[in-house]
Write a protein that holds these residues in place. Structure first.
Motif, PDB file in Angstrom:
ATOM      1  N   LEU A   1      16.161  68.856  53.437  1.00 36.70           N
ATOM      2  CA  LEU A   1      16.600  68.241  52.180  1.00 36.70           C
ATOM      3  C   LEU A   1      16.420  66.728  52.222  1.00 36.70           C
ATOM      4  CD1 LEU A   1      19.933  70.220  51.672  1.00 36.70           C
ATOM      5  CD2 LEU A   1      17.774  70.605  50.482  1.00 36.70           C
ATOM      6  N   GLY A   2      15.441  66.261  52.974  1.00 38.80           N
ATOM      7  CA  GLY A   2      15.256  64.827  53.098  1.00 38.80           C
ATOM      8  C   GLY A   2      15.989  64.299  54.309  1.00 38.80           C
ATOM      9  N   THR A   3      16.272  63.025  54.301  1.00 36.15           N
ATOM     10  CA  THR A   3      16.912  62.390  55.455  1.00 36.15           C
ATOM     11  C   THR A   3      18.178  61.663  55.043  1.00 36.15           C
ATOM     12  OG1 THR A   3      15.571  60.399  55.167  1.00 36.15           O
ATOM     13  CG2 THR A   3      14.729  62.091  56.677  1.00 36.15           C
ATOM     14  N   GLU A   4      19.065  61.559  56.022  1.00 37.09           N
ATOM     15  CA  GLU A   4      20.306  60.817  55.851  1.00 37.09           C
ATOM     16  C   GLU A   4      20.122  59.446  56.486  1.00 37.09           C
ATOM     17  OE1 GLU A   4      24.745  62.188  56.573  1.00 37.09           O
ATOM     18  OE2 GLU A   4      23.778  61.649  58.463  1.00 37.09           O
ATOM     19  N   GLY A   5      20.336  58.400  55.722  1.00 38.72           N
ATOM     20  CA  GLY A   5      20.142  57.058  56.232  1.00 38.72           C
ATOM     21  C   GLY A   5      21.132  56.712  57.322  1.00 38.72           C
TER      22      GLY A   5
ATOM     23  N   ASN B   1      22.371  53.357  60.263  1.00 36.38           N
ATOM     24  CA  ASN B   1      22.289  51.934  60.565  1.00 36.38           C
ATOM     25  C   ASN B   1      21.298  51.635  61.680  1.00 36.38           C
ATOM     26  OD1 ASN B   1      24.275  51.359  58.662  1.00 36.38           O
ATOM     27  ND2 ASN B   1      25.932  51.726  60.138  1.00 36.38           N
ATOM     28  N   ARG B   2      21.063  52.640  62.526  1.00 37.87           N
ATOM     29  CA  ARG B   2      20.158  52.441  63.644  1.00 37.87           C
ATOM     30  C   ARG B   2      19.074  53.511  63.642  1.00 37.87           C
ATOM     31  NH1 ARG B   2      24.622  52.044  68.488  1.00 37.87           N
ATOM     32  NH2 ARG B   2      26.034  50.559  67.495  1.00 37.87           N
ATOM     33  N   GLY B   3      17.856  53.106  63.805  1.00 39.08           N
ATOM     34  CA  GLY B   3      16.763  54.040  63.980  1.00 39.08           C
ATOM     35  C   GLY B   3      16.472  54.823  62.711  1.00 39.08           C
ATOM     36  N   PRO B   4      15.601  55.825  62.840  1.00 41.78           N
ATOM     37  CA  PRO B   4      15.223  56.631  61.674  1.00 41.78           C
ATOM     38  C   PRO B   4      16.373  57.510  61.207  1.00 41.78           C
ATOM     39  CG  PRO B   4      14.295  57.553  63.687  1.00 41.78           C
ATOM     40  CD  PRO B   4      14.904  56.243  64.066  1.00 41.78           C
ATOM     41  N   GLY B   5      16.364  57.855  59.928  1.00 35.06           N
ATOM     42  CA  GLY B   5      17.404  58.722  59.388  1.00 35.06           C
ATOM     43  C   GLY B   5      17.286  60.126  59.950  1.00 35.06           C
ATOM     44  N   ARG B   6      18.372  60.864  59.922  1.00 39.77           N
ATOM     45  CA  ARG B   6      18.375  62.229  60.431  1.00 39.77           C
ATOM     46  C   ARG B   6      18.011  63.205  59.321  1.00 39.77           C
ATOM     47  NH1 ARG B   6      23.428  60.361  63.177  1.00 39.77           N
ATOM     48  NH2 ARG B   6      22.892  60.076  65.384  1.00 39.77           N
ATOM     49  N   THR B   7      17.223  64.214  59.659  1.00 45.60           N
ATOM     50  CA  THR B   7      16.801  65.221  58.688  1.00 45.60           C
ATOM     51  C   THR B   7      17.959  66.137  58.345  1.00 45.60           C
ATOM     52  OG1 THR B   7      14.554  65.189  59.593  1.00 45.60           O
ATOM     53  CG2 THR B   7      15.163  67.083  58.237  1.00 45.60           C
ATOM     54  N   LEU B   8      18.199  66.327  57.058  1.00 42.45           N
ATOM     55  CA  LEU B   8      19.275  67.191  56.590  1.00 42.45           C
ATOM     56  C   LEU B   8      18.751  68.603  56.334  1.00 42.45           C
ATOM     57  CD1 LEU B   8      20.945  64.745  54.068  1.00 42.45           C
ATOM     58  CD2 LEU B   8      21.922  65.506  56.242  1.00 42.45           C
ATOM     59  N   PHE B   9      19.591  69.603  56.630  1.00 43.82           N
ATOM     60  CA  PHE B   9      19.218  71.003  56.472  1.00 43.82           C
ATOM     61  C   PHE B   9      20.278  71.755  55.679  1.00 43.82           C
ATOM     62  CE2 PHE B   9      17.433  69.560  60.493  1.00 43.82           C
ATOM     63  CZ  PHE B   9      16.116  70.001  60.428  1.00 43.82           C
ATOM     64  N   GLU B  10      19.840  72.862  55.083  1.00 44.26           N
ATOM     65  CA  GLU B  10      20.759  73.843  54.529  1.00 44.26           C
ATOM     66  C   GLU B  10      20.158  75.228  54.717  1.00 44.26           C
ATOM     67  OE1 GLU B  10      21.347  73.302  50.351  1.00 44.26           O
ATOM     68  OE2 GLU B  10      19.321  73.937  49.819  1.00 44.26           O
ATOM     69  N   LEU B  11      20.986  76.265  54.609  1.00 42.04           N
ATOM     70  CA  LEU B  11      20.485  77.623  54.735  1.00 42.04           C
ATOM     71  C   LEU B  11      19.688  78.017  53.504  1.00 42.04           C
ATOM     72  CD1 LEU B  11      22.577  77.764  57.091  1.00 42.04           C
ATOM     73  CD2 LEU B  11      23.062  80.107  56.340  1.00 42.04           C
ATOM     74  N   THR B  12      18.624  78.750  53.707  1.00 42.60           N
ATOM     75  CA  THR B  12      17.904  79.405  52.622  1.00 42.60           C
ATOM     76  C   THR B  12      18.554  80.769  52.378  1.00 42.60           C
ATOM     77  OG1 THR B  12      16.371  80.504  54.121  1.00 42.60           O
ATOM     78  CG2 THR B  12      15.756  78.288  53.339  1.00 42.60           C
TER      79      THR B  12
ATOM     80  N   GLY C   1      25.891  79.443  61.506  1.00 43.21           N
ATOM     81  CA  GLY C   1      27.261  79.373  61.023  1.00 43.21           C
ATOM     82  C   GLY C   1      27.748  77.956  60.810  1.00 43.21           C
ATOM     83  N   VAL C   2      27.468  77.075  61.768  1.00 44.09           N
ATOM     84  CA  VAL C   2      27.902  75.682  61.621  1.00 44.09           C
ATOM     85  C   VAL C   2      27.143  75.016  60.484  1.00 44.09           C
ATOM     86  CG1 VAL C   2      27.958  73.415  62.728  1.00 44.09           C
ATOM     87  CG2 VAL C   2      28.673  75.431  63.994  1.00 44.09           C
ATOM     88  N   THR C   3      25.837  75.278  60.389  1.00 39.23           N
ATOM     89  CA  THR C   3      25.060  74.707  59.287  1.00 39.23           C
ATOM     90  C   THR C   3      25.618  75.168  57.950  1.00 39.23           C
ATOM     91  OG1 THR C   3      23.069  74.653  60.668  1.00 39.23           O
ATOM     92  CG2 THR C   3      22.743  74.488  58.287  1.00 39.23           C
ATOM     93  N   ARG C   4      25.965  76.444  57.868  1.00 39.29           N
ATOM     94  CA  ARG C   4      26.515  76.997  56.620  1.00 39.29           C
ATOM     95  C   ARG C   4      27.827  76.317  56.252  1.00 39.29           C
ATOM     96  NH1 ARG C   4      29.802  81.411  55.077  1.00 39.29           N
ATOM     97  NH2 ARG C   4      29.063  82.438  53.152  1.00 39.29           N
ATOM     98  N   ARG C   5      28.681  76.062  57.227  1.00 40.77           N
ATOM     99  CA  ARG C   5      29.964  75.406  56.965  1.00 40.77           C
ATOM    100  C   ARG C   5      29.785  73.966  56.518  1.00 40.77           C
ATOM    101  NH1 ARG C   5      33.977  76.852  62.029  1.00 40.77           N
ATOM    102  NH2 ARG C   5      34.533  78.968  61.401  1.00 40.77           N
ATOM    103  N   GLN C   6      28.834  73.275  57.113  1.00 42.56           N
ATOM    104  CA  GLN C   6      28.733  71.830  56.918  1.00 42.56           C
ATOM    105  C   GLN C   6      27.654  71.412  55.931  1.00 42.56           C
ATOM    106  OE1 GLN C   6      28.107  70.162  60.838  1.00 42.56           O
ATOM    107  NE2 GLN C   6      30.260  70.351  61.386  1.00 42.56           N
ATOM    108  N   GLN C   7      26.823  72.335  55.485  1.00 47.57           N
ATOM    109  CA  GLN C   7      25.614  71.961  54.748  1.00 47.57           C
ATOM    110  C   GLN C   7      25.909  71.117  53.499  1.00 47.57           C
ATOM    111  OE1 GLN C   7      23.497  75.571  53.598  1.00 47.57           O
ATOM    112  NE2 GLN C   7      25.367  76.573  52.975  1.00 47.57           N
ATOM    113  N   PRO C   8      25.006  70.152  53.263  1.00 47.46           N
ATOM    114  CA  PRO C   8      23.850  69.791  54.088  1.00 47.46           C
ATOM    115  C   PRO C   8      24.286  69.057  55.356  1.00 47.46           C
ATOM    116  CG  PRO C   8      24.035  68.246  52.282  1.00 47.46           C
ATOM    117  CD  PRO C   8      25.098  69.294  52.062  1.00 47.46           C
ATOM    118  N   THR C   9      23.583  69.345  56.436  1.00 45.44           N
ATOM    119  CA  THR C   9      23.934  68.736  57.713  1.00 45.44           C
ATOM    120  C   THR C   9      22.677  68.497  58.525  1.00 45.44           C
ATOM    121  OG1 THR C   9      25.447  68.924  59.594  1.00 45.44           O
ATOM    122  CG2 THR C   9      24.267  70.922  58.949  1.00 45.44           C
ATOM    123  N   HIS C  10      22.824  67.875  59.669  1.00 46.29           N
ATOM    124  CA  HIS C  10      21.667  67.594  60.518  1.00 46.29           C
ATOM    125  C   HIS C  10      21.913  68.122  61.925  1.00 46.29           C
ATOM    126  CE1 HIS C  10      24.099  64.251  62.045  1.00 46.29           C
ATOM    127  NE2 HIS C  10      24.294  63.882  60.794  1.00 46.29           N
ATOM    128  N   GLY C  11      20.854  68.196  62.709  1.00 44.88           N
ATOM    129  CA  GLY C  11      20.928  68.802  64.025  1.00 44.88           C
ATOM    130  C   GLY C  11      21.964  68.166  64.925  1.00 44.88           C
TER     131      GLY C  11
END
Length: 202
Positions: A59-63, A65-76, A10-20
């Motif tokens: 859906l790739g990563t979100e850049g 400023n610190r460390g590796p980018g976060r992986t973005l997700f969406e619902l299939t 539900g939260v992923t659906r509301r915010q997509q694309p989003t990360h964990g």
């Protein structure tokens, strides 16, 4: 786990694309850990499991400023299907953790459907309460501790409160409160369709 999956979907659906991390932050801002078994670890586990099952896609990563980018997700489409299946089940559940997760996303459904499901949930809760109260006179038996009637009264009281709470939500829904799925396509009526009033009220 079913409530956790519904909350993550539900939260992923509301915010997509989003990360964990954004899903975790949102759920913790709701204090979901106080009314469900949601914990940070279970959120990340659900994201990983749903991705492996094809319910979420990357859906790739979100850049950052610190460390590796976060992986973005969406619902299939499969994730969307599971979301609505779990939502419908949650709204008819007498389990308060599941029901709470369903209420959190009830705006995804049309008003009439939410009302129908909550009426079903209320009937189920009332039936459980009646059955519990009917058992009180049977205890204590020869093999049961004498405090069993107290436990039955405790749980019958819980379900009495649940049915009362559900009735309150249903009253508000039936009065048109909350913005649900079939309200989003309706434009707010213009109180002055002919535009005859000016800012000065003339």
């Amino acid at each position: 786990m079913s409530a956790v999956r519904l909350l993550v979907l539900g939260v992923t659906r509301r915010q997509q694309p989003t990360h964990g991390y954004a899903v975790r932050r949102e759920l913790l801002s709701w204090r979901a850990d106080t009314w469900t078994n949601v914990q940070p670890g279970s959120i990340y586990h659900a994201v990983k499991q749903l991705t492996q099952e094809g319910k979420l896609r990357t859906l790739g990563t979100e850049g950052g400023n610190r460390g590796p980018g976060r992986t973005l997700f969406e619902l299939t489409p499969e994730g969307e299907t599971e979301f609505f299946e779990r939502l419908g089940t949650a709204l008819t559940s007498a389990d308060m953790e599941e029901l709470g997760a369903g209420i959190a996303f009830m705006e995804a459904l049309p008003r009439a459907e939410v009302i129908a499901k909550l009426r079903e949930q209320r009937s189920r809760s009332e039936a459980i309460r009646t059955d519990l109260l009917a058992m009180v006179t049977d205890f204590p038996g020869r093999h049961e501790p004498p405090h069993f009637p107290d436990l039955l009264e405790l749980w019958s009281g819980v379900f009495a409160n649940l049915t009362g709470w559900t009735s309150g939500v249903l009253d508000r829904l039936e009065r048109g409160e909350y913005r649900l799925a079939d309200d989003r396509d309706r434009e707010t009526p213009d109180p002055d369709p002919d535009h005859t009033h000016t800012a000065g009220g003339r």
